[in-house]
Motif scaffolding. Structure first.
Motif, PDB file in Angstrom:
ATOM      1  N   LEU A  20       3.006   5.864   4.176  1.00  0.00           N
ATOM      2  CA  LEU A  20       2.414   6.957   4.958  1.00  0.00           C
ATOM      3  C   LEU A  20       3.092   8.281   4.650  1.00  0.00           C
ATOM      4  O   LEU A  20       2.464   9.344   4.702  1.00  0.00           O
TER       5      LEU A  20
ATOM      6  N   LEU B 176       4.445   2.974  -3.261  1.00  0.00           N
ATOM      7  CA  LEU B 176       4.168   1.860  -2.369  1.00  0.00           C
ATOM      8  C   LEU B 176       5.298   1.756  -1.346  1.00  0.00           C
ATOM      9  O   LEU B 176       6.470   2.007  -1.672  1.00  0.00           O
TER      10      LEU B 176
ATOM     11  N   ARG C 122       0.839  -1.190   0.000  1.00  0.00           N
ATOM     12  CA  ARG C 122       0.000   0.000   0.000  1.00  0.00           C
ATOM     13  C   ARG C 122       0.882   1.252   0.000  1.00  0.00           C
ATOM     14  O   ARG C 122       2.055   1.186   0.347  1.00  0.00           O
ATOM     15  N   PRO C 123       0.292   2.414  -0.382  1.00  0.00           N
ATOM     16  CA  PRO C 123       1.103   3.639  -0.404  1.00  0.00           C
ATOM     17  C   PRO C 123       1.733   3.912   0.956  1.00  0.00           C
ATOM     18  O   PRO C 123       1.125   3.699   2.000  1.00  0.00           O
TER      19      PRO C 123
ATOM     20  N   ASP D 195       4.662   9.051   1.749  1.00  0.00           N
ATOM     21  CA  ASP D 195       4.669   9.367   0.316  1.00  0.00           C
ATOM     22  C   ASP D 195       3.553   8.584  -0.360  1.00  0.00           C
ATOM     23  O   ASP D 195       3.714   7.415  -0.705  1.00  0.00           O
ATOM     24  N   GLN D 196       2.413   9.246  -0.554  1.00  0.00           N
ATOM     25  CA  GLN D 196       1.239   8.568  -1.097  1.00  0.00           C
ATOM     26  C   GLN D 196       1.407   8.158  -2.562  1.00  0.00           C
ATOM     27  O   GLN D 196       0.604   7.403  -3.095  1.00  0.00           O
ATOM     28  N   ASP D 197       2.456   8.663  -3.216  1.00  0.00           N
ATOM     29  CA  ASP D 197       2.689   8.325  -4.619  1.00  0.00           C
ATOM     30  C   ASP D 197       3.574   7.094  -4.784  1.00  0.00           C
ATOM     31  O   ASP D 197       3.903   6.715  -5.915  1.00  0.00           O
TER      32      ASP D 197
END
Length: 364
Positions: A214, A220, A211-212, A216-218
């Motif tokens: 925490l 994984l 999942r992305p 850096d949402q861009d």
């Protein structure tokens, strides 16, 4: 098997045809890494290298070998095989440049229980890419299929690299002196050390690596953790040859605290100011997740600095500009002072999530 059944290597779990197919597949990858001094085909019992053709007059040979450590387990568990070959080359090639040596040629060792050609080819393609980044030739290697030695899907990697430096240009640390400025080159991530702790945190904290992140949402989380080790050879080599660098330290296991003293002479002490650069978000995440003390960070992870240079104060501006022009991110992180051989990393109450001013010292 029955008493009279015919045995074969294949029935014992070794697929010779798969090994031969892999050699054919990787031959063009190796060929793409050719350089002056290395132009032989793969397939012999050894690899030749011509130092004279590489342009050396009075060379010293420097050798390094290394692996990738438990970062490989993350690669295996999450199908991230493409970058670990770069890590393998980086760990060896960066160790050569700190002696002033240009990496010339590389050999790899790939061992597994059952050869999966698709995985092996991805790994070796990464090794070839690492060699290209380091400017060295991939002149050979060994692929070992050993049933019963490794769990299904597991493999291990080792690398061996040889470099050369003109005798007069070798970096031995004897030029370092009080007053030298310490420059740090930004790392690309965790590099290839500290992954036993990373994997322990991932297991204990239940991280969702697919999942992305925490921070850096861009990206994984697994891709942030698997970012290949930066190879510093091409940006540093011209400065070493020009005599503008007094010493280099590759920041690997032991972190800043334990690696910098390895290149200092007796009577020289390195002081590194943690406030001199922003802690990367990945490092801050690891520290927060593990409630890791700043002193422990300084001896475990690279903390955002993958290579440290000791440079005469008069050369700092020129060296910094040359490195930035070569694509590096450079920080002035401290200085060499007179004292017991060793390193002190210190920071204010604001640095590395510390609640109060802190200091950590390693002697030796």
């Amino acid at each position: 098997m029955s008493d009279n059944e015919s045995y074969s290597y294949a029935k014992a779990g070794v697929d010779i045809a798969a090994g031969n197919a892999l050699v054919r597949a990787i031959a063009p990858l190796a060929k793409a890494t050719r350089r002056p001094g290395a132009d032989a085909e793969l397939g012999g019992f050894g690899g030749f290298f011509d130092l004279k053709a590489a342009g050396y007059d009075d060379p010293l040979l420097v050798a390094a070998n290394d692996g990738v450590g438990t970062k490989l387990k993350l690669a295996i568990d999450h199908d991230r095989h493409d970058g670990v070959g770069i890590d393998l080359v980086a760990m060896c090639a960066n160790d050569l440049i700190v002696q002033g040596a240009e990496p010339l040629f590389f050999l790899d060792y790939y061992a597994t229980g059952r050869l999966e050609s698709g995985v092996a080819e991805r790994v070796i393609a990464g090794i070839a890419e690492g060699c290209r980044q380091a400017g060295c030739a991939l002149i050979g290697g060994e692929t070992a299929e050993m049933p019963g030695m490794y769990a299904d899907g597991d493999y291990d990697l080792a690398g061996f690299c040889v470099g050369a430096v003109e005798r007069s240009k070798a970096l031995t640390g004897n030029r370092v002196k009080a007053g030298d400025v310490l420059l740090g080159l930004a790392s690309s991530g965790v590099h290839s050390n500290g992954y036993s702790l990373v994997r322990r945190l991932a297991a204990d904290k239940g991280w969702k690596l697919d999942r992305p992140a925490l921070f850096d949402q861009d990206m994984l989380l697994v891709d942030a953790l698997m970012a290949p080790t930066r190879i510093y050879v091409k940006s540093l080599l011209p400065l070493v040859r020009a005599g503008l660098v007094n010493a280099l330290a590759h920041i690997t296991g032991g972190g800043l605290l334990e690696n910098v003293p390895r290149v200092l002479p007796d009577g020289a002490h390195a002081v590194i100011e943690a406030d001199a650069w922003d802690q990367p978000r990945l490092m801050a995440f690891l520290q927060a997740q593990g409630h890791i003390e700043p002193e422990e960070m300084a001896r475990t992870f690279n903390c955002g600095i993958g290579m440290v240079l000791a440079v005469d104060e008069a050369h700092v501006t020129a060296v910094t500009k040359a490195l930035e022009d070569a694509g590096e991110t450079v920080f002035a992180i401290g200085a060499v002072v007179t004292g017991d051989k060793g390193c002190t990393v210190r920071g204010s109450a604001e640095s590395w999530s510390a609640k109060a001013a802190w200091s950590a010292t390693h002697l030796g």
